[in-house]
Design a protein around this motif. Structure first.
Motif, PDB file in Angstrom:
ATOM      1  N   VAL A  78       1.075  12.869   2.158  1.00 25.39           N
ATOM      2  CA  VAL A  78       1.229  12.067   0.944  1.00 25.39           C
ATOM      3  C   VAL A  78       2.401  12.655   0.169  1.00 25.39           C
ATOM      4  CG1 VAL A  78       0.192  11.360  -1.240  1.00 25.39           C
ATOM      5  CG2 VAL A  78      -1.214  11.471   0.818  1.00 25.39           C
ATOM      6  N   LEU A  79       3.324  11.789  -0.209  1.00 25.07           N
ATOM      7  CA  LEU A  79       4.429  12.196  -1.078  1.00 25.07           C
ATOM      8  C   LEU A  79       4.103  11.718  -2.484  1.00 25.07           C
ATOM      9  CD1 LEU A  79       7.509  11.062   1.064  1.00 25.07           C
ATOM     10  CD2 LEU A  79       6.499  13.337   0.926  1.00 25.07           C
ATOM     11  N   LEU A  80       4.228  12.614  -3.458  1.00 22.39           N
ATOM     12  CA  LEU A  80       3.982  12.209  -4.835  1.00 22.39           C
ATOM     13  C   LEU A  80       4.919  12.970  -5.757  1.00 22.39           C
ATOM     14  CD1 LEU A  80       0.800  13.837  -6.258  1.00 22.39           C
ATOM     15  CD2 LEU A  80       1.486  14.267  -3.937  1.00 22.39           C
TER      16      LEU A  80
ATOM     17  N   GLY B  66       0.788  -1.219   0.000  1.00 24.00           N
ATOM     18  CA  GLY B  66       0.000   0.000   0.000  1.00 24.00           C
ATOM     19  C   GLY B  66       0.823   1.274   0.000  1.00 24.00           C
ATOM     20  N   GLY B  67       2.156   1.204   0.051  1.00 22.43           N
ATOM     21  CA  GLY B  67       2.985   2.394   0.026  1.00 22.43           C
ATOM     22  C   GLY B  67       2.749   3.310   1.202  1.00 22.43           C
TER      23      GLY B  67
ATOM     24  N   ARG C 262       4.945   6.148  -7.410  1.00 22.61           N
ATOM     25  CA  ARG C 262       3.533   6.158  -7.014  1.00 22.61           C
ATOM     26  C   ARG C 262       3.395   6.941  -5.705  1.00 22.61           C
ATOM     27  NH1 ARG C 262       2.271   0.309  -4.244  1.00 22.61           N
ATOM     28  NH2 ARG C 262       4.004   0.381  -2.788  1.00 22.61           N
ATOM     29  N   PRO C 263       2.200   7.479  -5.429  1.00 26.60           N
ATOM     30  CA  PRO C 263       2.017   8.215  -4.163  1.00 26.60           C
ATOM     31  C   PRO C 263       2.282   7.327  -2.949  1.00 26.60           C
ATOM     32  CG  PRO C 263       0.209   8.669  -5.664  1.00 26.60           C
ATOM     33  CD  PRO C 263       1.012   7.539  -6.271  1.00 26.60           C
ATOM     34  N   VAL C 264       2.880   7.915  -1.946  1.00 27.75           N
ATOM     35  CA  VAL C 264       3.236   7.218  -0.711  1.00 27.75           C
ATOM     36  C   VAL C 264       2.595   7.968   0.458  1.00 27.75           C
ATOM     37  CG1 VAL C 264       5.160   6.657   0.835  1.00 27.75           C
ATOM     38  CG2 VAL C 264       5.411   6.335  -1.624  1.00 27.75           C
ATOM     39  N   THR C 265       1.952   7.233   1.351  1.00 27.96           N
ATOM     40  CA  THR C 265       1.332   7.820   2.536  1.00 27.96           C
ATOM     41  C   THR C 265       2.297   7.753   3.712  1.00 27.96           C
ATOM     42  OG1 THR C 265      -0.844   7.113   1.772  1.00 27.96           O
ATOM     43  CG2 THR C 265      -0.646   7.680   4.102  1.00 27.96           C
TER      44      THR C 265
END
Length: 89
Positions: A40-42, A5-6, A27-30
């Motif tokens: 959120v990092l994107l 799920g990152g 991909r976005p990372v929570t």
């Protein structure tokens, strides 16, 4: 290294920032804090796409309306009030 799920905690971000940033480029990372999603990092392309798609409307006040828009607004309110008066029984 990556969890499903990152999603990573803030302490993992401190320890594994390079790996987490590399994943965020794909991909976005929570990022969680005390088991709650906080950030959120994107990648910049995804961010730019979100900004372009965002609603660009802004709120204003009567004081910030142009004179012509205020006149249109006032006419519409008066027409509605007239309609309401003639529609009452």
């Amino acid at each position: 290294m990556p969890r499903s799920g990152g999603s990573y905690s803030t302490s993992e971000l401190s320890r594994k920032s390079g790996d987490i940033i590399a994943e965020a480029l794909r991909r976005p990372v929570t990022i969680t804090q005390r088991n709650k999603p906080r950030l959120v990092l994107l990648n910049i392309e995804d961010y730019a796409r979100l900004v372009r798609q965002s609603d660009s409307r802004s709120a204003g006040t009567i004081e910030t309306m142009s004179d012509s828009l205020f006149a249109d607004f006032e006419s519409a309110v008066e027409a509605y009030a007239q309609e309401d008066e003639t529609g009452r029984t």
